[in-house]
Design a protein around this motif. Structure first.
Motif, PDB file in Angstrom:
ATOM      1  N   CYS A   1       0.839  -1.213   0.000  1.00 21.69           N
ATOM      2  CA  CYS A   1       0.000   0.000   0.000  1.00 21.69           C
ATOM      3  C   CYS A   1       0.867   1.254   0.000  1.00 21.69           C
ATOM      4  CB  CYS A   1      -0.942   0.008   1.202  1.00 21.69           C
ATOM      5  SG  CYS A   1      -2.298  -1.171   1.055  1.00 21.69           S
ATOM      6  N   TYR A   2       1.988   1.214   0.738  1.00 19.80           N
ATOM      7  CA  TYR A   2       2.901   2.360   0.759  1.00 19.80           C
ATOM      8  C   TYR A   2       3.459   2.628  -0.640  1.00 19.80           C
ATOM      9  CZ  TYR A   2       7.253   4.952   1.388  1.00 19.80           C
ATOM     10  OH  TYR A   2       8.266   5.867   1.258  1.00 19.80           O
ATOM     11  N   LEU A   3       3.944   1.562  -1.310  1.00 24.79           N
ATOM     12  CA  LEU A   3       4.493   1.716  -2.666  1.00 24.79           C
ATOM     13  C   LEU A   3       3.414   2.184  -3.645  1.00 24.79           C
ATOM     14  CD1 LEU A   3       6.750  -1.475  -2.956  1.00 24.79           C
ATOM     15  CD2 LEU A   3       7.473   0.869  -2.490  1.00 24.79           C
ATOM     16  N   THR A   4       2.195   1.646  -3.480  1.00 30.12           N
ATOM     17  CA  THR A   4       1.091   2.038  -4.360  1.00 30.12           C
ATOM     18  C   THR A   4       0.742   3.506  -4.168  1.00 30.12           C
ATOM     19  OG1 THR A   4       0.219  -0.212  -4.207  1.00 30.12           O
ATOM     20  CG2 THR A   4      -1.268   1.478  -5.052  1.00 30.12           C
ATOM     21  N   TRP A   5       0.742   3.955  -2.905  1.00 27.68           N
ATOM     22  CA  TRP A   5       0.466   5.360  -2.598  1.00 27.68           C
ATOM     23  C   TRP A   5       1.491   6.262  -3.294  1.00 27.68           C
ATOM     24  CZ3 TRP A   5       3.126   7.856   1.985  1.00 27.68           C
ATOM     25  CH2 TRP A   5       2.760   9.197   2.125  1.00 27.68           C
ATOM     26  N   GLN A   6       2.764   5.912  -3.189  1.00 23.47           N
ATOM     27  CA  GLN A   6       3.802   6.699  -3.857  1.00 23.47           C
ATOM     28  C   GLN A   6       3.616   6.681  -5.373  1.00 23.47           C
ATOM     29  OE1 GLN A   6       6.051   8.515  -2.294  1.00 23.47           O
ATOM     30  NE2 GLN A   6       5.421   7.831  -0.254  1.00 23.47           N
ATOM     31  N   CYS A   7       3.219   5.507  -5.904  1.00 21.11           N
ATOM     32  CA  CYS A   7       3.023   5.371  -7.346  1.00 21.11           C
ATOM     33  C   CYS A   7       1.860   6.233  -7.827  1.00 21.11           C
ATOM     34  CB  CYS A   7       2.774   3.900  -7.699  1.00 21.11           C
ATOM     35  SG  CYS A   7       2.625   3.586  -9.469  1.00 21.11           S
ATOM     36  N   LEU A   8       0.773   6.257  -7.080  1.00 17.97           N
ATOM     37  CA  LEU A   8      -0.402   7.054  -7.473  1.00 17.97           C
ATOM     38  C   LEU A   8      -0.081   8.541  -7.485  1.00 17.97           C
ATOM     39  CD1 LEU A   8      -3.230   5.134  -5.570  1.00 17.97           C
ATOM     40  CD2 LEU A   8      -2.917   5.277  -8.049  1.00 17.97           C
ATOM     41  N   ILE A   9       0.734   8.987  -6.529  1.00 17.17           N
ATOM     42  CA  ILE A   9       1.150  10.394  -6.529  1.00 17.17           C
ATOM     43  C   ILE A   9       1.976  10.686  -7.784  1.00 17.17           C
ATOM     44  CG2 ILE A   9       2.527  12.139  -5.329  1.00 17.17           C
ATOM     45  CD1 ILE A   9       1.806  10.714  -2.702  1.00 17.17           C
ATOM     46  N   ALA A  10       2.879   9.735  -8.129  1.00 23.78           N
ATOM     47  CA  ALA A  10       3.704   9.908  -9.335  1.00 23.78           C
ATOM     48  C   ALA A  10       2.847   9.920 -10.599  1.00 23.78           C
ATOM     49  CB  ALA A  10       4.737   8.790  -9.420  1.00 23.78           C
ATOM     50  N   LEU A  11       1.730   9.175 -10.574  1.00 21.63           N
ATOM     51  CA  LEU A  11       0.850   9.114 -11.740  1.00 21.63           C
ATOM     52  C   LEU A  11      -0.051  10.341 -11.851  1.00 21.63           C
ATOM     53  CD1 LEU A  11      -0.228   5.343 -11.652  1.00 21.63           C
ATOM     54  CD2 LEU A  11       1.407   6.417 -13.192  1.00 21.63           C
ATOM     55  N   GLY A  12       0.021  11.222 -10.857  1.00 22.01           N
ATOM     56  CA  GLY A  12      -0.724  12.473 -10.958  1.00 22.01           C
ATOM     57  C   GLY A  12      -1.871  12.634  -9.984  1.00 22.01           C
ATOM     58  N   VAL A  13      -2.077  11.653  -9.094  1.00 17.32           N
ATOM     59  CA  VAL A  13      -3.152  11.777  -8.095  1.00 17.32           C
ATOM     60  C   VAL A  13      -2.586  12.587  -6.935  1.00 17.32           C
ATOM     61  CG1 VAL A  13      -4.883  10.514  -6.739  1.00 17.32           C
ATOM     62  CG2 VAL A  13      -3.932   9.493  -8.814  1.00 17.32           C
ATOM     63  N   SER A  14      -2.434  13.902  -7.155  1.00 21.52           N
ATOM     64  CA  SER A  14      -1.699  14.752  -6.218  1.00 21.52           C
ATOM     65  C   SER A  14      -2.413  14.947  -4.893  1.00 21.52           C
ATOM     66  CB  SER A  14      -1.425  16.115  -6.866  1.00 21.52           C
ATOM     67  OG  SER A  14      -2.637  16.689  -7.306  1.00 21.52           O
ATOM     68  N   CYS A  15      -3.743  14.690  -4.850  1.00 20.57           N
ATOM     69  CA  CYS A  15      -4.470  14.887  -3.594  1.00 20.57           C
ATOM     70  C   CYS A  15      -4.036  13.886  -2.519  1.00 20.57           C
ATOM     71  CB  CYS A  15      -5.978  14.791  -3.815  1.00 20.57           C
ATOM     72  SG  CYS A  15      -6.507  13.172  -4.396  1.00 20.57           S
ATOM     73  N   LEU A  16      -3.323  12.811  -2.934  1.00 22.42           N
ATOM     74  CA  LEU A  16      -2.827  11.842  -1.953  1.00 22.42           C
ATOM     75  C   LEU A  16      -1.525  12.288  -1.312  1.00 22.42           C
ATOM     76  CD1 LEU A  16      -3.438   8.482  -3.860  1.00 22.42           C
ATOM     77  CD2 LEU A  16      -4.776   9.425  -1.989  1.00 22.42           C
ATOM     78  N   ASP A  17      -0.924  13.361  -1.859  1.00 20.22           N
ATOM     79  CA  ASP A  17       0.329  13.864  -1.316  1.00 20.22           C
ATOM     80  C   ASP A  17       0.081  14.442   0.078  1.00 20.22           C
ATOM     81  OD1 ASP A  17       2.800  14.850  -0.865  1.00 20.22           O
ATOM     82  OD2 ASP A  17       2.809  16.303  -2.509  1.00 20.22           O
ATOM     83  N   VAL A  18       0.998  14.161   0.994  1.00 18.30           N
ATOM     84  CA  VAL A  18       0.840  14.665   2.365  1.00 18.30           C
ATOM     85  C   VAL A  18       0.821  16.182   2.412  1.00 18.30           C
ATOM     86  CG1 VAL A  18       1.804  12.686   3.573  1.00 18.30           C
ATOM     87  CG2 VAL A  18       3.333  14.444   2.701  1.00 18.30           C
ATOM     88  N   SER A  19       1.373  16.840   1.404  1.00 17.93           N
ATOM     89  CA  SER A  19       1.378  18.305   1.402  1.00 17.93           C
ATOM     90  C   SER A  19      -0.042  18.845   1.347  1.00 17.93           C
ATOM     91  CB  SER A  19       2.195  18.842   0.228  1.00 17.93           C
ATOM     92  OG  SER A  19       1.604  18.436  -0.986  1.00 17.93           O
ATOM     93  N   CYS A  20      -0.972  18.062   0.733  1.00 22.86           N
ATOM     94  CA  CYS A  20      -2.371  18.489   0.667  1.00 22.86           C
ATOM     95  C   CYS A  20      -3.015  18.492   2.048  1.00 22.86           C
ATOM     96  CB  CYS A  20      -3.175  17.569  -0.262  1.00 22.86           C
ATOM     97  SG  CYS A  20      -2.603  17.624  -1.958  1.00 22.86           S
ATOM     98  N   LEU A  21      -2.427  17.715   2.958  1.00 21.52           N
ATOM     99  CA  LEU A  21      -2.971  17.658   4.311  1.00 21.52           C
ATOM    100  C   LEU A  21      -2.251  18.627   5.249  1.00 21.52           C
ATOM    101  CD1 LEU A  21      -3.181  13.765   4.589  1.00 21.52           C
ATOM    102  CD2 LEU A  21      -4.972  15.347   3.894  1.00 21.52           C
ATOM    103  N   GLY A  22      -1.336  19.383   4.673  1.00 23.59           N
ATOM    104  CA  GLY A  22      -0.617  20.382   5.452  1.00 23.59           C
ATOM    105  C   GLY A  22       0.431  19.822   6.387  1.00 23.59           C
ATOM    106  N   SER A  23       0.938  18.638   6.057  1.00 22.58           N
ATOM    107  CA  SER A  23       1.888  18.001   6.978  1.00 22.58           C
ATOM    108  C   SER A  23       3.337  18.145   6.537  1.00 22.58           C
ATOM    109  CB  SER A  23       1.534  16.519   7.122  1.00 22.58           C
ATOM    110  OG  SER A  23       1.665  15.885   5.882  1.00 22.58           O
ATOM    111  N   ARG A  24       3.588  18.959   5.512  1.00 20.41           N
ATOM    112  CA  ARG A  24       4.975  19.104   5.063  1.00 20.41           C
ATOM    113  C   ARG A  24       5.754  20.016   6.001  1.00 20.41           C
ATOM    114  NH1 ARG A  24       5.874  20.426  -1.036  1.00 20.41           N
ATOM    115  NH2 ARG A  24       5.167  18.281  -1.102  1.00 20.41           N
TER     116      ARG A  24
END
Length: 559
Positions: free
Chosen positions: A518-541
């Motif tokens: 799931c961790y690798l898939t999450w990183q892959c989805l962000i790379a594929l353009g699903v940017s809302c999964l990025d932690v920056s969207c949750l303000g955690s950067r």
């Protein structure tokens, strides 16, 4: 030059990470610029690089194709290893010609995945393990390395034992399984140093081994004379008439045997063996084109060899019972008649029994030629498996050891478990272990397929050669399907164990396993353009984190 120096600095930097997370869609991964081609350090078998002839007048050049020929054929050997051969003969014996379309589909999927691996190596000048080392945080990187090592060990055990079985058959049982393993260890060390005499000579040696396989299994094919109409029907009609669960499980096993995780890492490294100016966009594009053509030819040949094996066992042994085979072996004077009990259950075959039944039905020559083909398959795949181990280890761990030390370590990791199995297991009772090893490799598939889709989809790594929308969606769907098929294979295997304690242990391991996938898939989805999964969207950067520094540098191409 200044550009090369900056590029090298970017490569040597720690992987950008924050709280165990790689950074956002373009800032998520560091820019991986092509290393300078003049003084790039050689690794593993790259003592020399093959020059590419200049030919500016033609759209297609056979001279250039010949110069690029080699890596694809070494990669294709993984499609011809003893595990694949065993899957082929079991497919023919259990389902006849009905599952040939699955073999064709799996080979095509394999080709598409190998295309991604080759492009990563050509464009970045680094193989997949090196890119993972630079892009993933420390803990995921180590877990990933361990998972890939497990896959390599599992594959290597099948390959070495395949060689040992071939020696046993050729010597009429005089060479025991452990003796065959020791011979394979020694001759692999000898053959691995053939590249000291030139990379092209090494590639020619692999070509010779593939030719031996083609001639050996082609001989069996011609002798058995399969029904060509049934063969074509099974290959191009995607349907399995009157198939039960055993045949469906065999179909799943074919996909698991054909698509192997370590082969993705291997191919991305082998393409580095040609002289390509990675600063020249035209040369990179041309290299991608010729490598894809070469891979297509190589996998087409490996597919034909696999078809030979399936067709032989489909024509000669489909629906045969043990009592029929026992009677035939008894009549032919075979010393292995006791392998087949006097009952009406369907014949179960593996590499060893496959050679025996060929000898019973078609004479001793068929047995010996089969054993020669298996020996070529095992020897070639053992060598490429060793290369995979070296690339993976030096890439993930950034090893800078001597060549002999690397070969010794990577061989030892895989060979000790194999030797123990050979000492304590009988040559006639290895099918259960092969099933376990196939499951082990199936479980490791996400750890090659997800990273390769992730990195080839990022413009910060691939620049203009990043996957387009079609490849992103298509690649994601293919990987999802392949992983789902292999997980089904794992579930079927585990449920057949009939042990509550094992169920509990597997359940606990599955939680950890699925969490990492799931961790690798999450990183892959962000790379594929699903940017809302990025932690920056949750303000955690955390912007002041030292590892959050992102060196943005796009490769500068010569104009």
């Amino acid at each position: 030059s200044g550009g090369d120096a900056t590029s090298r600095d970017a490569l040597d930097d720690e992987p950008p990470q924050e709280n165990g997370v790689i950074q956002s869609t373009q800032g998520l991964y560091s820019s991986t610029s092509p290393p300078a081609s003049d003084d790039e350090p050689f690794s593993t078998y790259f003592e020399e690089k093959v020059p590419i002839p200049e030919d500016v007048t033609q759209m297609f050049s056979f001279r250039k194709l010949w110069a690029f020929t080699g890596p694809g054929f070494l990669m294709s050997i993984a499609y011809l290893d003893p595990g694949n051969i065993e899957s082929d003969l079991q497919s023919g014996a259990k389902a006849g010609f009905k599952l040939l379309w699955v073999l064709l589909g799996a080979t095509i999927i394999g080709l598409l995945l190998q295309r991604l691996a080759a492009r990563l190596g050509v464009v970045t000048g680094m193989h997949l393990a090196e890119v993972c080392n630079r892009q993933y945080p420390t803990v995921p990187r180590i877990i990933l390395w361990l998972m890939v090592e497990l896959a390599i060990i599992g594959s290597d055990m099948q390959e070495v034992i395949g060689c040992a079985i071939a020696f046993n058959l050729l010597s009429m049982g005089r060479i025991p399984l452990w003796g065959g393993v020791l011979i394979t260890i020694i001759d692999t060390f000898v053959f691995l140093f053939l590249d000291k005499y030139g990379l092209r000579k090494l590639e020619a040696f692999f070509g010779l081994l593939i030719t031996i396989m083609a001639v050996s299994f082609g001989y069996e094919y011609v002798m058995v004379r399969p029904d060509q109409g049934e063969l074509l029907k099974g290959m191009f009609l995607p349907y399995c008439e009157n198939c039960d669960s055993a045949q469906m499980e065999q179909a799943v096993g074919i996909v698991g045997a054909v698509i192997m995780p370590h082969n993705i890492y291997l191919h991305s490294a082998l393409v580095k063996s040609r002289q390509i100016d990675r600063g020249n966009k035209k040369e990179v594009k041309e290299a991608n084109k010729y490598y894809f053509i070469e891979s297509t030819i190589a996998l087409f040949i490996s597919f034909l060899i696999n078809v030979f094996v399936v067709a032989v066992f489909a024509e000669a042994f489909y629906d045969k019972t043990n009592i029929e085979v026992n009677a035939k072996c008894n009549a032919s004077g075979s010393p292995h008649t006791d392998l087949f009990p006097l009952d009406n259950s369907t014949l179960q075959v593996d590499i060893f029994k496959g050679g025996v039944v060929l000898g019973c039905f078609f004479g001793p020559a068929a047995l010996y030629i089969w054993a020669i083909g298996i020996l070529a398959a095992g020897q070639s795949s053992t060598m490429t498996g060793t290369y995979s181990g070296q690339f993976v280890m030096e890439g993930f761990l950034n090893l800078r050891w001597s060549r002999f030390a690397r070969v010794l370590l990577t061989r030892s990791i895989a060979i000790f478990p194999t030797l123990l199995v050979a000492i304590f297991q009988d040559v006639q009772h290895l099918t259960g272990m092969n099933d376990f090893l196939n499951v082990l490799q199936s479980m490791q598939l996400p750890f090659a397929l997800i990273p390769i889709l992730t990195f080839t989809s990022l413009t910060s790594i691939m620049d203009d050669f990043a996957n387009g929308l079609v490849w992103k969606i298509g690649g994601g769907v293919v990987i999802l399907v392949v992983c789902a098929i292999n997980m089904y294979f794992v579930v079927v295997y585990v449920t057949s164990l009939n042990s509550v304690a094992l169920y509990v242990l597997v359940a606990l391991l599955c939680i950890a396993y699925l969490s990492f996938v799931c961790y690798l898939t999450w990183q892959c989805l962000i790379a594929l353009g699903v940017s809302c999964l990025d932690v920056s969207c949750l303000g955690s950067r955390v912007s002041n984190n030292r590892h959050a520094v992102f060196i943005e540098e796009q490769p500068a191409y010569d104009t």
